[in-house]
Design a protein around this motif. Structure first.
Motif, mmCIF file in Angstrom:
data_model
loop_
_atom_site.group_PDB
_atom_site.id
_atom_site.type_symbol
_atom_site.label_atom_id
_atom_site.label_comp_id
_atom_site.label_asym_id
_atom_site.label_seq_id
_atom_site.Cartn_x
_atom_site.Cartn_y
_atom_site.Cartn_z
ATOM 1 N N LYS A 20 67.572 38.792 60.024
ATOM 2 C CA LYS A 20 68.845 38.566 60.706
ATOM 3 C C LYS A 20 68.844 37.232 61.436
ATOM 4 O O LYS A 20 69.817 36.465 61.371
ATOM 5 C CB LYS A 20 69.109 39.701 61.702
ATOM 6 N N ARG A 23 69.144 34.335 58.984
ATOM 7 C CA ARG A 23 70.524 34.139 58.512
ATOM 8 C C ARG A 23 71.352 33.418 59.572
ATOM 9 O O ARG A 23 72.160 32.542 59.257
ATOM 10 C CB ARG A 23 71.148 35.487 58.154
ATOM 11 N N LEU A 24 71.141 33.774 60.849
ATOM 12 C CA LEU A 24 71.863 33.108 61.932
ATOM 13 C C LEU A 24 71.476 31.629 61.999
ATOM 14 O O LEU A 24 72.347 30.756 62.102
ATOM 15 C CB LEU A 24 71.538 33.785 63.269
ATOM 16 N N TYR A 25 70.189 31.346 61.923
ATOM 17 C CA TYR A 25 69.730 29.960 62.028
ATOM 18 C C TYR A 25 70.200 29.138 60.825
ATOM 19 O O TYR A 25 70.415 27.929 60.944
ATOM 20 C CB TYR A 25 68.206 29.909 62.141
ATOM 21 N N ASP A 26 70.361 29.790 59.688
ATOM 22 C CA ASP A 26 70.916 29.112 58.513
ATOM 23 C C ASP A 26 72.365 28.721 58.788
ATOM 24 O O ASP A 26 72.787 27.576 58.546
ATOM 25 C CB ASP A 26 70.826 30.040 57.300
ATOM 26 N N ARG A 27 73.162 29.663 59.328
ATOM 27 C CA ARG A 27 74.567 29.368 59.616
ATOM 28 C C ARG A 27 74.690 28.222 60.619
ATOM 29 O O ARG A 27 75.630 27.422 60.547
ATOM 30 C CB ARG A 27 75.279 30.604 60.162
ATOM 31 N N LEU A 28 73.759 28.137 61.571
ATOM 32 C CA LEU A 28 73.822 27.109 62.613
ATOM 33 C C LEU A 28 73.170 25.797 62.187
ATOM 34 O O LEU A 28 73.192 24.825 62.940
ATOM 35 C CB LEU A 28 73.141 27.630 63.879
ATOM 36 N N GLY A 29 72.574 25.776 60.983
ATOM 37 C CA GLY A 29 71.925 24.555 60.524
ATOM 38 C C GLY A 29 70.558 24.309 61.128
ATOM 39 O O GLY A 29 70.004 23.221 60.980
ATOM 40 N N THR A 32 67.557 25.790 57.320
ATOM 41 C CA THR A 32 68.285 25.980 56.068
ATOM 42 C C THR A 32 67.336 26.374 54.951
ATOM 43 O O THR A 32 66.272 25.747 54.794
ATOM 44 C CB THR A 32 69.016 24.685 55.670
ATOM 45 N N ARG A 43 68.143 34.137 49.563
ATOM 46 C CA ARG A 43 67.604 32.920 50.185
ATOM 47 C C ARG A 43 66.111 32.833 49.914
ATOM 48 O O ARG A 43 65.381 33.833 50.017
ATOM 49 C CB ARG A 43 67.857 32.933 51.701
#
Length: 290
Positions: A20, A23-29, A32, A43
């Motif tokens: 989880k 996924r959050l850190y991916d959305r925030l850049g 990635t 991913r």
């Protein structure tokens, strides 16, 4: 490609972050994935991304906001020294906040337990005679939450003006003409003693209209005051210092001769949480001086 990469589950286990969180850190850049399958959305991460992921996790354990985590991680990849400076700056702010909360907790314990007199005993109250001073001032209605930022900005403007008018002639101070709290907005008046009265009046007339800058003479007076640290300046714990001076004034049979004030005699930015920076003071007089 999959053989060279880690699934999100495997990467989560190795980096000690949950899927989880990843996924959050991916959305925030912040972190990635190296590859995302178009059809499934799965991913995949490279093994060499583990160190970045662990750094993010450790910074979050310091309760660092995500935006600041992003700044530190980006700086680490280009300039490790800069990343260390960013972390040091953040942690200095945390320690200052904790020091303020510690003094607030002490203040509240005294209040809740009814040990106000014991709490006041921690403050040493003295009197000092202050000569008349020419001051350049700004006055504003402000609530407690807005007060620290306004004090810093206002005194900064006034000190700059004073330097152009013969120099700063004494410690800056803030006068409270009425209570400043979460519900009451004063007003408060920022004051900087200035060396050249004529130059200050000319400056206020020509350049001070934006901030309604004024010049006045602060009369000679006796102050009853107590010295406090940077951590103790925060509201509402600073109220303990004001109340301690008020209790001392009553014990001494003195009368108030003007509004209360805070006198800032130290370099605020250079001071640590436990360094003395401010005198909480009331102008006073004896009953025979009325």
């Amino acid at each position: 490609m999959k053989d060279e990469l880690l699934t999100i589950g495997a990467f989560a286990a190795r980096s000690r972050l949950s899927a989880k969180a990843l996924r959050l850190y991916d959305r925030l850049g912040l972190l990635t994935p190296a590859h995302v399958e178009e059809a499934s959305g799965y991913r995949y991460y490279r093994a060499d991304q583990v160190e970045r992921a662990r750094t993010v996790a450790l910074l979050r354990r310091l309760d660092m906001p995500l935006a600041q985590v992003a700044d530190v991680v980006a700086a680490r990849e280009s300039d490790g020294g800069r990343a260390s400076e960013l972390l040091a700056g953040y942690w200095a702010g945390v320690e200052e906040r904790i020091a303020g909360q510690r003094t607030l907790a002490d203040f509240l314990r005294g209040r809740l337990s009814g040990r106000s007199s014991e709490m006041y005993g921690k403050f040493v109250v003295e009197t000092v005679d202050v000569p008349a001073q020419v001051v350049i001032t700004e006055k504003r209605h402000t609530l407690a939450d807005e007060l620290p930022a306004w004090i810093g900005a206002s005194l900064g403007r006034l000190e700059e003006a004073a330097r152009a008018c013969g120099g700063v002639a004494g410690a800056p101070f803030v006068v409270y003409h009425a209570e400043v709290s979460q519900e009451s907005d004063g007003p408060a008046e920022a004051c900087v003693p200035v060396a050249d009265e004529a130059a200050a009046r000319a400056w206020a007339e020509q350049r001070g209209r934006t901030w309604e800058t004024e010049v006045r003479v602060e009369p000679a007076q006796r102050l009853a005051s107590t010295r406090i640290t940077k951590a103790q300046v925060a509201h509402p714990q600073i109220l303990a210092a004001f109340e301690a001076v008020e209790a001392w004034v009553a014990e001494q049979g003195l009368e108030y001769a003007g509004p209360c004030r805070e006198v800032y005699f130290a370099d605020w930015d250079a001071a640590g949480p436990q360094d003395p920076v401010c005198d909480v003071a009331f102008p006073v007089r004896g009953a025979a001086e009325r």
